[in-house]
Design an enzyme around this catalytic site. Structure first.
Site, PDB file in Angstrom:
ATOM      1  N   GLY A   1     -24.480 -12.008 -22.601  1.00  0.00           N
ATOM      2  CA  GLY A   1     -25.353 -12.792 -21.732  1.00  0.00           C
ATOM      3  C   GLY A   1     -25.267 -14.294 -21.977  1.00  0.00           C
TER       4      GLY A   1
ATOM      5  CG  HIS B   1     -27.144  -2.859 -25.582  1.00  0.00           C
ATOM      6  ND1 HIS B   1     -27.785  -4.062 -25.795  1.00  0.00           N
ATOM      7  CD2 HIS B   1     -26.140  -3.110 -24.714  1.00  0.00           C
ATOM      8  CE1 HIS B   1     -27.186  -4.991 -25.072  1.00  0.00           C
ATOM      9  NE2 HIS B   1     -26.186  -4.442 -24.395  1.00  0.00           N
TER      10      HIS B   1
ATOM     11  CG  ASN C   1     -26.486  -2.485 -19.951  1.00  0.00           C
ATOM     12  OD1 ASN C   1     -27.511  -2.005 -19.473  1.00  0.00           O
ATOM     13  ND2 ASN C   1     -26.456  -3.056 -21.148  1.00  0.00           N
TER      14      ASN C   1
ATOM     15  CB  SER D   1     -19.797 -13.266 -21.295  1.00  0.00           C
ATOM     16  OG  SER D   1     -21.117 -13.595 -21.722  1.00  0.00           O
TER      17      SER D   1
ATOM     18  CD  GLU E   1     -29.642  -6.848 -24.329  1.00  0.00           C
ATOM     19  OE1 GLU E   1     -29.986  -5.963 -23.516  1.00  0.00           O
ATOM     20  OE2 GLU E   1     -28.803  -7.736 -24.052  1.00  0.00           O
TER      21      GLU E   1
ATOM     22  CE  LYS F   1     -27.342  -6.537 -20.811  1.00  0.00           C
ATOM     23  NZ  LYS F   1     -27.165  -7.582 -21.796  1.00  0.00           N
TER      24      LYS F   1
ATOM     25  CD  GLU G   1     -22.021  -4.510 -25.133  1.00  0.00           C
ATOM     26  OE1 GLU G   1     -21.725  -4.813 -23.978  1.00  0.00           O
ATOM     27  OE2 GLU G   1     -23.175  -4.229 -25.475  1.00  0.00           O
TER      28      GLU G   1
END
Ligand code: PGA
Length: 250
Positions: free
Chosen positions: A172, A95, A9, A210, A97, A11, A166
């Site tokens: 991250g 996701h 991904n 991660s 985010e 991003k 996730e």
């Protein structure tokens, strides 16, 4: 035997030149293996580029979002039809985010998954709890609720989904769920999928948050972890290839 999926991904990273370099450093080294699928989920403006560079190689590609609407007056949105113009194989939906910064509800995520499926694109449905929810003992309830919305919407197509667990606190942050922590949640999601589909064993449940070259092998060894959704490490060719190698070695 499992068929792993290792999906990068990117991003909101990269531009044409850097993308070309990154793909050139990864794609020629991918094994032509039936045991592992490898993909990159890229920003929509670069779908044409990845299609051109990756077609005919083992690298598959996907997008990072899709509109919940079919077409029309939705400025800035990208439809599933548009994604399919670029032979997009996967699309991330939900996701964290997007849920966090763009207010996507589980109902919107479910609609997006449905749009993708209707065009033959595999949605990678992301679920995961925040640190606060984990600490409050709500992990199971949160991920089950997020997945239930999608299961309900896509009905008989549940077996076409890919699911990604996730934990938001691991994304991250360099803080990974331990293999045991991740497996517990994956087993829970598998049971939920089993209740909805006779083919739940072949639905791939990826771990993301991660995942890197050093922790991939122990995560991928878990019985219900069928691959990884890789953010930061997907931008580093050596690390990404090491994760692919860890999947191959299982
Ligand atoms: P990370 O991101 O690997 O950088 O934690 C994973 C993701 O957000 O998909």
């Amino acid at each position: 035997m499992k068929r792993y999926l290792i999906a990068g991904n990117w991003k909101m990273n990269g531009q044409s030149v850097g993308n070309a370099d990154l793909l050139a450093a990864i794609t020629p080294h991918l094994p032509a293996s039936s045991q592992v699928d490898v993909a990159v989920c890229v920003p929509a403006p670069y779908l044409a580029q990845v299609q051109q560079v990756c077609q005919g190689t083992p690298m598959q590609w996907g997008a990072q979002d899709v509109s919940a609407h079919e077409a029309g007056a939705y400025t800035g949105e990208v439809s599933a039809d548009m994604l399919s113009d670029f032979k997009t194989r996967y699309v991330l939906v939900g996701h964290s985010e997007r849920r966090q910064y763009h207010g996507e509800t589980s109902a919107v995520v479910a609609a997006k998954a449905q749009r993708a499926l209707a065009k033959g694109i595999t949605p990678i449905v992301c679920v995961g709890e925040t640190l606060q929810e984990r600490e409050a003992g709500q992990t199971n309830e949160v991920v089950k609720r997020q997945l239930a919305a999608v299961i309900q919407q896509v009905a008989h197509c549940v077996s076409e989904l890919v699911v990604a667990y996730e934990p938001v606190w691991a994304i991250g942050t360099g803080r990974t769920a331990s293999p045991e922590q991740a497996q517990l949640v994956h087993a829970l999601l598998r049971a939920q999928l089993r209740a909805a589909s006779a083919h739940a064993e072949r639905i791939r449940i990826l771990y993301g948050g991660s995942m890197n070259a050093s922790n991939a092998a122990s995560l991928l060894a878990q019985p219900d972890i069928d691959g990884g959704l890789i953010g930061g490490a997907s931008l580093k060719p050596k690390d990404f290839l090491a994760i692919v190698a860890a999947a191959l070695a299982q």
